[in-house]
Structures are given as C-alpha cells and as structure tokens.
Design a protein around this motif. Structure first.
Motif, PDB file in Angstrom:
ATOM      1  N   ILE A  27      40.816  27.035  50.758  1.00 48.02           N
ATOM      2  CA  ILE A  27      40.791  28.132  51.734  1.00 48.02           C
ATOM      3  C   ILE A  27      39.898  29.274  51.232  1.00 48.02           C
ATOM      4  O   ILE A  27      39.115  29.850  51.993  1.00 48.02           O
ATOM      5  N   ALA A  28      40.002  29.580  49.931  1.00 47.16           N
ATOM      6  CA  ALA A  28      39.138  30.633  49.374  1.00 47.16           C
ATOM      7  C   ALA A  28      37.669  30.289  49.573  1.00 47.16           C
ATOM      8  O   ALA A  28      36.833  31.151  49.836  1.00 47.16           O
ATOM      9  N   ALA A  29      37.345  28.998  49.475  1.00 52.28           N
ATOM     10  CA  ALA A  29      35.941  28.585  49.579  1.00 52.28           C
ATOM     11  C   ALA A  29      35.472  28.480  51.034  1.00 52.28           C
ATOM     12  O   ALA A  29      34.316  28.776  51.333  1.00 52.28           O
ATOM     13  N   TYR A  30      36.351  28.082  51.948  1.00 55.18           N
ATOM     14  CA  TYR A  30      35.885  27.698  53.286  1.00 55.18           C
ATOM     15  C   TYR A  30      36.390  28.567  54.434  1.00 55.18           C
ATOM     16  O   TYR A  30      35.850  28.509  55.533  1.00 55.18           O
ATOM     17  N   SER A  31      37.430  29.351  54.222  1.00 52.82           N
ATOM     18  CA  SER A  31      37.967  30.127  55.342  1.00 52.82           C
ATOM     19  C   SER A  31      36.991  31.223  55.751  1.00 52.82           C
ATOM     20  O   SER A  31      36.269  31.772  54.924  1.00 52.82           O
ATOM     21  N   GLN A  49      50.130  35.904  49.438  1.00 56.85           N
ATOM     22  CA  GLN A  49      49.485  36.866  48.543  1.00 56.85           C
ATOM     23  C   GLN A  49      48.055  36.436  48.201  1.00 56.85           C
ATOM     24  O   GLN A  49      47.161  37.265  48.083  1.00 56.85           O
ATOM     25  N   ASP A  50      47.832  35.141  48.059  1.00 54.26           N
ATOM     26  CA  ASP A  50      46.519  34.705  47.591  1.00 54.26           C
ATOM     27  C   ASP A  50      45.484  34.602  48.704  1.00 54.26           C
ATOM     28  O   ASP A  50      44.303  34.861  48.465  1.00 54.26           O
ATOM     29  N   VAL A  51      45.889  34.194  49.884  1.00 53.07           N
ATOM     30  CA  VAL A  51      44.898  33.975  50.941  1.00 53.07           C
ATOM     31  C   VAL A  51      44.412  35.322  51.470  1.00 53.07           C
ATOM     32  O   VAL A  51      45.203  36.166  51.893  1.00 53.07           O
ATOM     33  N   ASP A  52      43.095  35.505  51.438  1.00 53.14           N
ATOM     34  CA  ASP A  52      42.505  36.801  51.778  1.00 53.14           C
ATOM     35  C   ASP A  52      41.941  36.747  53.202  1.00 53.14           C
ATOM     36  O   ASP A  52      40.745  36.871  53.415  1.00 53.14           O
ATOM     37  N   MET A  80      15.899  30.800  38.452  1.00 51.56           N
ATOM     38  CA  MET A  80      16.517  31.443  39.606  1.00 51.56           C
ATOM     39  C   MET A  80      15.740  32.716  39.962  1.00 51.56           C
ATOM     40  O   MET A  80      15.364  33.494  39.095  1.00 51.56           O
ATOM     41  N   ASP A  81      15.521  32.924  41.258  1.00 52.93           N
ATOM     42  CA  ASP A  81      14.871  34.169  41.672  1.00 52.93           C
ATOM     43  C   ASP A  81      15.928  35.260  41.830  1.00 52.93           C
ATOM     44  O   ASP A  81      17.121  35.033  41.638  1.00 52.93           O
ATOM     45  N   VAL A  82      15.467  36.450  42.180  1.00 52.82           N
ATOM     46  CA  VAL A  82      16.380  37.601  42.264  1.00 52.82           C
ATOM     47  C   VAL A  82      17.529  37.326  43.234  1.00 52.82           C
ATOM     48  O   VAL A  82      18.692  37.606  42.933  1.00 52.82           O
ATOM     49  N   ASN A  83      17.202  36.772  44.415  1.00 54.56           N
ATOM     50  CA  ASN A  83      18.257  36.528  45.394  1.00 54.56           C
ATOM     51  C   ASN A  83      19.305  35.552  44.878  1.00 54.56           C
ATOM     52  O   ASN A  83      20.505  35.756  45.083  1.00 54.56           O
ATOM     53  N   GLN A  84      18.844  34.500  44.200  1.00 49.35           N
ATOM     54  CA  GLN A  84      19.794  33.529  43.658  1.00 49.35           C
ATOM     55  C   GLN A  84      20.641  34.131  42.551  1.00 49.35           C
ATOM     56  O   GLN A  84      21.847  33.880  42.469  1.00 49.35           O
ATOM     57  N   ARG A  85      19.995  34.919  41.710  1.00 45.49           N
ATOM     58  CA  ARG A  85      20.766  35.536  40.616  1.00 45.49           C
ATOM     59  C   ARG A  85      21.773  36.540  41.166  1.00 45.49           C
ATOM     60  O   ARG A  85      22.900  36.655  40.691  1.00 45.49           O
ATOM     61  N   MET A  86      21.357  37.273  42.205  1.00 49.86           N
ATOM     62  CA  MET A  86      22.265  38.235  42.832  1.00 49.86           C
ATOM     63  C   MET A  86      23.426  37.494  43.491  1.00 49.86           C
ATOM     64  O   MET A  86      24.576  37.925  43.401  1.00 49.86           O
ATOM     65  N   GLU A  87      23.118  36.363  44.136  1.00 52.45           N
ATOM     66  CA  GLU A  87      24.177  35.584  44.775  1.00 52.45           C
ATOM     67  C   GLU A  87      25.164  35.073  43.729  1.00 52.45           C
ATOM     68  O   GLU A  87      26.381  35.077  43.960  1.00 52.45           O
ATOM     69  N   HIS A  88      24.640  34.683  42.594  1.00 56.07           N
ATOM     70  CA  HIS A  88      25.489  34.232  41.503  1.00 56.07           C
ATOM     71  C   HIS A  88      26.421  35.357  41.044  1.00 56.07           C
ATOM     72  O   HIS A  88      27.626  35.147  40.841  1.00 56.07           O
ATOM     73  N   MET A  89      25.867  36.557  40.905  1.00 58.41           N
ATOM     74  CA  MET A  89      26.707  37.711  40.548  1.00 58.41           C
ATOM     75  C   MET A  89      27.792  37.934  41.598  1.00 58.41           C
ATOM     76  O   MET A  89      28.946  38.229  41.279  1.00 58.41           O
ATOM     77  N   GLY A  90      27.394  37.827  42.863  1.00 55.69           N
ATOM     78  CA  GLY A  90      28.356  38.032  43.951  1.00 55.69           C
ATOM     79  C   GLY A  90      29.491  37.030  43.883  1.00 55.69           C
ATOM     80  O   GLY A  90      30.673  37.390  44.018  1.00 55.69           O
ATOM     81  N   LYS A  91      29.142  35.772  43.640  1.00 53.97           N
ATOM     82  CA  LYS A  91      30.156  34.726  43.569  1.00 53.97           C
ATOM     83  C   LYS A  91      31.122  34.996  42.420  1.00 53.97           C
ATOM     84  O   LYS A  91      32.335  34.868  42.554  1.00 53.97           O
ATOM     85  N   GLN A  92      30.557  35.378  41.275  1.00 54.92           N
ATOM     86  CA  GLN A  92      31.414  35.655  40.118  1.00 54.92           C
ATOM     87  C   GLN A  92      32.312  36.868  40.364  1.00 54.92           C
ATOM     88  O   GLN A  92      33.463  36.890  39.968  1.00 54.92           O
ATOM     89  N   ALA A  93      31.760  37.862  41.059  1.00 54.69           N
ATOM     90  CA  ALA A  93      32.573  39.034  41.395  1.00 54.69           C
ATOM     91  C   ALA A  93      33.721  38.630  42.320  1.00 54.69           C
ATOM     92  O   ALA A  93      34.863  39.065  42.143  1.00 54.69           O
ATOM     93  N   GLN A  94      33.413  37.761  43.286  1.00 53.52           N
ATOM     94  CA  GLN A  94      34.462  37.352  44.228  1.00 53.52           C
ATOM     95  C   GLN A  94      35.560  36.563  43.518  1.00 53.52           C
ATOM     96  O   GLN A  94      36.746  36.724  43.828  1.00 53.52           O
ATOM     97  N   GLN A  95      35.148  35.717  42.570  1.00 48.91           N
ATOM     98  CA  GLN A  95      36.158  34.983  41.799  1.00 48.91           C
ATOM     99  C   GLN A  95      37.023  35.938  40.982  1.00 48.91           C
ATOM    100  O   GLN A  95      38.247  35.792  40.928  1.00 48.91           O
ATOM    101  N   ALA A  96      36.381  36.919  40.369  1.00 50.68           N
ATOM    102  CA  ALA A  96      37.151  37.914  39.605  1.00 50.68           C
ATOM    103  C   ALA A  96      38.099  38.666  40.533  1.00 50.68           C
ATOM    104  O   ALA A  96      39.261  38.912  40.197  1.00 50.68           O
TER     105      ALA A  96
END
Lengths: 421, 421
Positions: free
Chosen positions: A337-341, A361-364, B1-17
């Motif tokens: 769900i985190a990946a696809y919702s 709590q987890d589903v955003d 990776m270009d800037v957009n890809q690196r930025m997207e990577h940062m975004g993904k890691q931020a979302q996981q955090a």
C-alpha cells in the motif's frame, strides 16, 4: 485586450465581489440559494433547449459521457434540490476559535473567513456549474468557473439563471463568472492569476489534475484519483468480507473510491477465492490475479481471469477489473500500500484489533478503513452535507472536502495601544 | 545518475524515513532533540571552523548579510537553546478530533498526522538549518534542506552533527537530508518532486517565493512579504498612537511585520504630524508623504522628507522609510489596504468600537490589529512556541505557522463489515 488582460479583469472583478460577499449574513446567502433553486425550475425549458444543442453536437462522445452531459426536467429538479440542500447547511463563516489573552494584555482569536476567489476547472458535467457556484456562494466566495466545451450552450443558459438570481438578490453579478471561450489558453491564464484567485479546484481525470499542478501558481486541490486497496487479514471473517469487497468493487466501478486491488493473506487465499469467485463472476468482474491467486481461480474455472502484470498494481481501473495479490503477512500488505496507493482510501478486513490499529496508523491515506467498504469516502457519507472535492494532497483539506474547505481564518488581535517589548 | 534521478532518490529515501518517523512517540523525538542540542555545543569548534571558511569567502556580501552568516560560540548556544525549546513544545501528532458515529454504525474521527516530507529552501542563515530540521523532526516529518551557497561549509558541518545525532538516537539518517550542490538545477528538481515531497517552505525574499510558486508542482507556503499598514482613525488617541507607530516602524525595520504605510484621517493629520515628527526624525526615518502630509511636515522642517510617488504605496521597504497617506474616512483607508496590502499585518488605531469592528471584518490579512503594533505578528508572540513561516497565502496555514502547520489529518473509519447502501 488579450486573453491575459481579460482574465486579469475577471479576476479583479471577482475579488471586488468577494469583498462584498464576505460581509453577507447567512440569511442573505440562503435567500439567494432558495431563489436560485426556484429560478432553475422556472427556466427548465430554456435550459433543456440549450442542453439539446450540446447533446446534438456531442456525437463524438461515448455513451457514458453523453449521459453525463444530458439534462432532463427531472435532473434539473435534482440540481435545484441540491441547491436547497446547500441553503440548509450550516454556514462555516464567522466561527471564532483559539481565543486567548497574550502577554501585554492582547486579546487574540482566529475567525473563519471565506477564501476569497475560487477557480474551478471541470469537464462535461453541467450539474457542477450550479453545484460549485452554490457551495462557493454559501461559503462567501466568488467563483470563476470553467466548464468543458461540450457543455457550452448549457453553461451559458445556467450562467444566465445564476446572473439573474444574483441581480434579483442584490448581489454582485461578478460573484459567479464563467469563462465561456473554449480555448485552452484561458485556462492557462486563469492558473496564473495568483494575485486574484486563492484556490484552484480541478474536477476531472488525472490529466486535468496534472495539468493544473504543472501550470498553476495558485494552490491546487488535487485529488479524485483513487487507487484503493482492501487487505483481507489472516483470520478475517471471510463470509462477512465478501459483501464488503463486492460493494467496494461493483457498486459503482467508475468512481474514485471503488476498489482496485485486493490484498489477501496467503492463509485465507484459497477459501476467499472460493467464496468470492461466484460473486465476482456474476458481475462480470475481470480478475487480474498474481500467480498464487491465479492458480486457485483457474481451478474454479473463473471466467474472466488474467495473470496480473506489473501495471495492474497502482492503477485506477475505473472499470469492472480487480487485481489480486497474495501477501505473507500484514507488513507486506502495508509495504504494498505504501508503494502503490494513491492516498485516497484503503482498508483492512480483520478480526485482529492490533492489526487494525497497526494498519490505521501506518497507512498514509486520506481515509483508512477497518471492516468497511472504501465506497464510504464521500462528503455526504462522512456527514459533511456536501462535497467540493476529494483531496488526495495533504495541505489544507484531506479526503472529502466541503464548505469548511472553502474557508480560511484570520488572526484578530486587539490591544491597548500595545507595543512589542 | 543525473540531477533529477539523484533528487528522486533523495525523495524516496526521505519518504521511507517519514514512514518510520510517523510512528515515533513524543519521548523519542524529544530525546533526539536534547541530544542534538548537546552535540551542537560539543561540536562548536568544528562548526566555527567551517563557518570561518564561509565568512572568509563572503567578501561580496554586505555587512547585514555577513552578520547573518556569522556564527559565534554564543550564537551556537542560542541555536542549541532553541532546539531544547522545540523539545519542550507539545507534540501535535496524534490529536483526535471530529469524532462521530455515522449511519451504518460507522465510527469516524480525524487524527492529526505528520505531513510526511517537507522541503525547505532558504538563504544564507545557518540557524535555519538546525531550526527547521528540529521543527520537522518534532512534528514527525522528514526534511530535505537546501541552504544558500554562502553557508556551504557551515551547513556541511551542521549536517554532520545532525546525522550523528540521528544515528546515536537510532533514527533513520535520511530523516534530515541536505542538498549540498549549490547548482540551482537541484532546486528545480526538488520543486517537481511531488511524488515524494508534501510541502515546500521557502524562507527568503520575494524573489525566492516567486521562483518557488512559478516552478513548483508541490504546494508552497508563500509568505514573509509584509506591506503593512496602520490607519489612524478620526478621534484616535494620538499621544498613545505615536509609540505604536514608532514600535511598528523602528524596532526592527528589516523584518516583514514592520510598518510600511501610515494612513491618517485628515482631521488628525496636522496634530499627528506634530507629535510624530520628532520621534521619527530622531530615528532618521525618511518620510514619503502625500501632498497634505508633506505640507505639514515641511512646515515642521522634517529633515528626511520626500513627496510620495506611486511606488511608495504597496512597497515593502525593509528600511527606515515610511510612506504617509491622508484619507477622508475609514472606507478610503479600507480601500487603500484592499488595493495595496500584501495580506500580512494591518491595523487600526481608534477609539471607535464600530470602526474597529468594521476594520477587522473588512481587512483580508493574516493578522488584523486594533490598537496594537504590527510587530506582534510572530509565532512566539502569538504563543505558538515556534515559527516555521509567516504565511500570506490562505490555504492550510495563515499568518504565523508553527508545528501544527507541519501536520495534516487523516480520516479513520471503523465499521462492522459495513457496506454503502
């Protein structure tokens, strides 16, 4: 004047009207709405004649689109009834909250006030013209409407009724304006009118929402896109789960709160498939199943069966299609769900309280359900009395957004010739 | 990776955090903040050494900018104290509101939750790096920070402290990320990361705010630009008014809540000029006065006097300049404010209650004052304990925005295998 100048002129006039609207007492707004409802009924022949010109020209549209476009005397009655319903809603404007006394003996509170000017961009739904104009007026906002070119004549007829009703009620006629020219450069110009327009509400498909996001310098309420999930947990009451899944998928498959992906705990997969298959088959639902689910459904000779492809997850089908994925545990369902919702509506069917809590709590997402159909995500169902949009962005309003979403607040501070130390 | 890809990577890691951060209890967040404060103090020599490299390179900046950039042991102490202050603030996350039972026996409520990922773009103020990272973490959000190139080395040193403190506290290090590369294309890429970033906060001048509005597909909290007015009403207590005007103009002329334009009822003009001129002259305030005010001030031999030009109204001076306009009545003052205010802070000085009410209802600004200085518009002054931004747009948060502005809500619905009728 070029398009930008004419649009700026409209914006200025809307802002001036908004300055009057924000002082209106509830009674004046409701009186206008009651009168508007009555005028809509009285002008039914003229509105239907205009609508006929639109429907005759709409030979290129599919049946569903043509149906949305079509008005009848009964549908106009329905629109008038909706307007009366808006008149009966509580007025959010004026509410005082967060009242305190600060040091230096400053009195401070926040007061709910209209946003000002709302721009609405929508497609071939003539009911939206009246609906959104009524909701904006009720919340003290001026509106600039931009309908689809397929409703050109109908919208002109509706605008005439709106304008006459404003005049009859001694309200500024620029309180409700319509961009009539179908050229898209008007939409571009509207989206950059941040000096005058406070909020943009797109009502339409993903393309329209994206277009607004890409081009607007005004805050946009994006939403309406629902990639919705239900997760059937280990130990779920499967007999009770089936009607919920049926309701979520079948009741109205073309809307944003319809179910797209069913996640199933592997321990329940076989039993659930047996119970679900006849119900889904009867409604001609195509199942796009992952390998494990495919094996069970094939054994059951499910008639509309495909192996799920990568694109079957994270897709809003808006059709009688359901993708199915088997998961080994709750955490895998949460990861999916985190990946696809799309952050609209997701739910769990479970008898395990701890799992229900963990899921909520987890589903955003804007609406997170336990043991209920995703179909409830709706302003009326949530008891808000109306629905301006279903927001899947997180600022300002999330999920079903009604009159309060069309307001903001200001801070009012009263001192005694107070200075900051 | 270009800037957009690196930025997207940062975004993904931020979302996981962010997915981890939203489950953190208050205690864990406060513990991190206390530890961070202690680490900042301990690492003072390293931070000062890095800061010295920045200040040495900053020969092209003016004195005020260089001063903002400069850190001292005392200033680092101050930053650490601010972090401890954030630890002591109430945690808005988890608040339950709007609880109801719907038909079909559905339990529904809204719960306050973190936004997710916040992007902050700011200029040469190293204190913002720690301040905003602390506020985002406290409210359960991941942050992606982009400081000015003038603070390159300082920010690297601060990031090291932040990362170490996160690690020591068993928190995900991607909870706080910094875009280090000064190339502006990184900002472009960040502003289009709407899949991962939920809110953009620009902290800087009008140009930065405009740049974000023009280029972002993520909601932007614009603000910080204050064209502020005070209106001296007919019958106002002029002796009491002068210190309020003085405070609003002189206390800190370079900030957004400082006074820009004084509107004066014509009946009070002469007397007010006589009282105000010595106070303003002493502080070397340049007065840009309309014709009537100019005549009076010239008679008083006001030393820094100019005739007001069109551009003196609607301008945020950020300097010891005050424009003065004479008006015949309250309505003219309201019209002037409607036309020229930036919607930040405006006030009336009056003894007339009806005028006070009319002013507070008509003026559509974030903070509307009666008999108080505009200088109070500030998160700390308003009792919010902190300030992320002062928003002059109307969605989500208006005026001083603190921790609550970094949250959203979700709808949690619990049924009994409920289906929509």
């Amino acid at each position: 004047m070029d398009v930008n100048q004419r649009m700026e002129h409209m914006g200025k006039q809307a802002q001036q009207a908004a300055r009057q609207l924000r002082h209106l007492p509830r009674e004046a707004k409701d009186r206008f709405l009651q009168h508007l409802a009555q005028r809509l009924e009285a002008e039914t022949p003229a509105i239907l004649a205009a609508n006929a010109r639109d429907t005759e020209a709409a030979t290129h549209l599919d049946a569903a689109m043509r149906d949305r476009l079509q008005l009848t005397a009964e549908r106009i009655q329905g629109i008038a009834a909706d307007v009366r319903n808006v008149a009966n809603l509580a007025d959010p404007v004026g509410e005082v909250f967060d009242e305190r006394t600060l040091p230096e003996n400053l009195q401070i509170y926040r007061q709910r006030v209209p946003l000002g000017v709302v721009g609405v961009i929508y497609e071939a739904r003539p009911n939206v013209t009246i609906d959104i104009a009524a909701l904006c007026l009720k919340s003290g906002n001026a509106s600039i409407l931009r309908g689809g070119k397929e409703t050109y004549y109908t919208n002109q007829a509706l605008l005439k009724v709106l304008q006459q009703a404003l005049q009859d009620s001694d309200l500024p006629t620029h309180a409700i304006q319509l961009i009539e020219d179908p050229d898209r450069q008007w939409v571009h110009a509207l989206l950059r009118l941040d000096r005058y327009v406070d909020m943009i509400i797109p009502r339409g498909g993903a393309g329209l929402h994206r277009f607004c996001l890409e081009n607007s310098t005004i805050p946009v309420i994006t939403g309406g896109i629902g990639v919705c999930h239900l997760y059937v947990d280990q130990g779920a009451d499967l007999t009770a789960a089936v009607p919920v899944i049926e309701n979520a998928k079948i009741q109205r498959p073309t809307v944003c709160n319809a179910l797209d992906t069913l996640l199933v705990h592997e321990a329940e997969l076989e039993a659930l498939c047996s119970l679900l298959a006849p119900v889904m088959a009867k409604a001609n639902v195509a199942l796009h199943a992952d390998e494990k689910a495919y094996a069970h459904l094939q054994q059951l000779n499910y008639p509309h069966l495909q192996k799920a492809q990568a694109e079957d997850f994270g897709t809003e089908f808006l059709a009688l299609i359901l993708s199915i994925k088997t998961v080994p545990h709750l955490e895998a369902a949460l990861d999916h769900i985190a990946a696809y919702s799309s952050g609209h509506s997701d739910g769990i069917l479970t008898q395990n309280q701890a799992h229900a809590r963990r899921f909520q709590q987890d589903v955003d997402s804007a609406a997170v359900y336990v043991n209920a159909s995703t179909r409830f995500t709706d302003g009326a169902q949530f008891g808000l009395g109306a629905e301006v949009a279903v927001s899947t962005q997180k600022l300002h309003a999330r999920g079903p957004m009604a009159l309060e979403g069309l307001t903001t607040y200001k801070w009012l501070i009263t001192g005694h010739n107070s200075i900051r130390p």
